[in-house]
Write an enzyme that holds these catalytic residues in place. Structure first.
Site, short mmCIF file in Angstrom:
data_model
loop_
_atom_site.label_atom_id
_atom_site.label_comp_id
_atom_site.label_asym_id
_atom_site.label_seq_id
_atom_site.Cartn_x
_atom_site.Cartn_y
_atom_site.Cartn_z
N LEU A 158 0.83 -1.20 0.00
CA LEU A 158 0.00 0.00 0.00
C LEU A 158 0.86 1.25 0.00
O LEU A 158 1.83 1.35 0.76
CB LEU A 158 -0.92 0.01 1.22
CG LEU A 158 -2.18 -0.84 1.11
CD1 LEU A 158 -2.91 -0.90 2.46
CD2 LEU A 158 -3.12 -0.30 0.04
N GLN A 168 -4.30 -7.26 -6.90
CA GLN A 168 -4.63 -7.80 -5.59
C GLN A 168 -5.92 -7.17 -5.08
O GLN A 168 -6.04 -5.95 -5.00
CB GLN A 168 -3.54 -7.57 -4.55
CG GLN A 168 -3.88 -8.35 -3.26
CD GLN A 168 -2.91 -8.15 -2.13
OE1 GLN A 168 -2.76 -7.04 -1.64
NE2 GLN A 168 -2.27 -9.23 -1.71
N CYS A 199 -3.09 -9.04 5.15
CA CYS A 199 -2.94 -7.72 5.77
C CYS A 199 -3.60 -7.70 7.14
O CYS A 199 -4.77 -8.06 7.28
CB CYS A 199 -3.55 -6.64 4.88
SG CYS A 199 -3.35 -4.97 5.53
N HIS A 216 3.45 -15.36 3.30
CA HIS A 216 4.31 -14.51 4.12
C HIS A 216 4.68 -15.34 5.34
O HIS A 216 3.82 -15.71 6.13
CB HIS A 216 3.56 -13.24 4.53
CG HIS A 216 4.42 -12.23 5.23
ND1 HIS A 216 4.13 -10.89 5.24
CD2 HIS A 216 5.55 -12.36 5.96
CE1 HIS A 216 5.06 -10.24 5.93
NE2 HIS A 216 5.93 -11.13 6.39
N GLY A 268 8.71 -12.35 2.74
CA GLY A 268 9.08 -11.94 4.09
C GLY A 268 10.57 -11.96 4.33
O GLY A 268 11.19 -13.03 4.33
N GLY A 269 11.17 -10.78 4.51
CA GLY A 269 12.56 -10.68 4.89
C GLY A 269 13.58 -11.03 3.83
O GLY A 269 14.75 -11.23 4.15
#
Length: 326
Positions: free
Chosen positions: A17, A67, A97, A168, A209-210
């Site tokens: 976002l 999305q 989210c 995620h 993620g990461g």
């Protein structure tokens, strides 16, 4: 236009976002022709009842996935049909989210607690479109973070016809943590996602993620079908310049950073001529010279000048020149 995007999922950029808007996506596409791009999350209400055109994009952005945020199967089906009509290559349902606003709308990560509803949403969309319908989710929520909880969710949704999941590799705390904290505080659990792929070998599973380094990407791709990169692809966007060569076998030399600036100038000029502001685009470009001597000068020049009402492409060119004036 690419219609079969299964191979493009080897590398994708996460929907974020306020970050992955159409200007960022055009910029990213200059560096990689193969990475799968995702829009910011767009709610069904915005598409169906909003006054703006929430499905607008530039044809150069393909392959491109929309999305969606929502939990009403019929509304999602209608939006998926509209998306296919506009040429999107994939529709993705947000089940990851954790923000309060999203929860209040009954979508995002809280939907992990309602796998049958997610399955109904997927089924309704699949009945309306021929493009892929995929799901982006977490490994768990709150105290519901067992491996069996994750497999029950994936199993139920896959039975509805979803064969592609982006995971995620953190759980989400629905209360007590901000969205930013939910991206950093819950620990990453990559082995859990690897195990999911072993238990569901027929599914296409990407991890998110990461992920920051090429070594990380290579390790994930040795276990999974794809890698989705988020903040690193935004804050250090020139990472994308190596994607096509490293992951898709391209022998075409990537643009260097200066050539990326040159390549985006016509797009910037068109935006300005249509009444847009320069900083609508340059806010996404500040990381282009990350790690380069003089990169700080680039960022400083843009931050001090791109927001001005009369700022034009000369600001971009001057910012680029400032990189070398040491």
């Amino acid at each position: 236009m690419i219609t079969d995007i299964s191979r493009n999922r080897r590398f994708s950029i996460a929907p974020m976002l306020d970050w992955t808007d159409r200007h960022y996506r055009y910029f990213a596409r200059l560096m990689s022709s193969q990475a799968l791009l995702y829009t910011e999350m767009v709610t069904t209400g915005a598409i169906l009842f909003g006054k703006g055109d929430y499905l607008a994009y530039n044809d150069a952005e393909h392959p491109l996935a929309l999305q969606l945020g929502g939990s009403d199967p019929q509304a999602l089906a209608q939006c998926a049909r509209l998306a296919e009509g506009r040429g999107y290559d994939e529709v993705n349902l947000n089940v990851g989210c954790p923000s309060d606003r999203v929860q209040n709308g009954r979508f995002g990560a809280c939907l992990m607690a309602e796998p049958q509803l997610v399955a109904d949403c997927v089924n309704a969309m699949r009945q309306q479109v021929s493009i892929p319908v995929t799901v982006k989710t977490r490994i768990g929520i709150d105290e519901q973070d067992s491996y069996s909880f994750l497999t029950d969710f994936v199993g139920r949704v896959s039975e509805a016809g979803c064969d592609t999941f982006i995971i995620h590799a953190r759980k989400a705390w629905l209360q007590g943590l901000s969205p930013k904290e939910n991206r950093e505080i819950p620990p990453l659990d990559y082995p859990r996602v690897y195990q999911l792929k072993r238990d569901f070998p027929a599914l296409n599973i990407s991890i998110n993620g990461g992920v920051k380094r090429w070594e990380d990407i290579a390790e994930h791709l040795s276990q999974l079908d794809g890698v989705m990169v988020g903040r690193e692809a935004y804050q250090n966007p020139y990472l994308l310049a190596e994607v096509d060569q490293r992951l898709f076998g391209s022998d075409k030399a990537p643009l260097n950073r200066d050539e990326v600036v040159e390549a985006i100038l016509p797009y910037v000029e068109q935006h300005l001529q249509s009444g847009g502001r320069l900083n609508h685009i340059t806010r996404h470009l500040t990381g282009l010279y990350q790690g380069v001597a003089g990169g700080r000068s680039w960022r400083r020049y843009l931050s001090e000048n791109a927001h001005k009402a009369d700022a034009g492409i000369e600001v971009l060119l001057a910012a680029r020149n400032s990189v070398y004036q040491r």
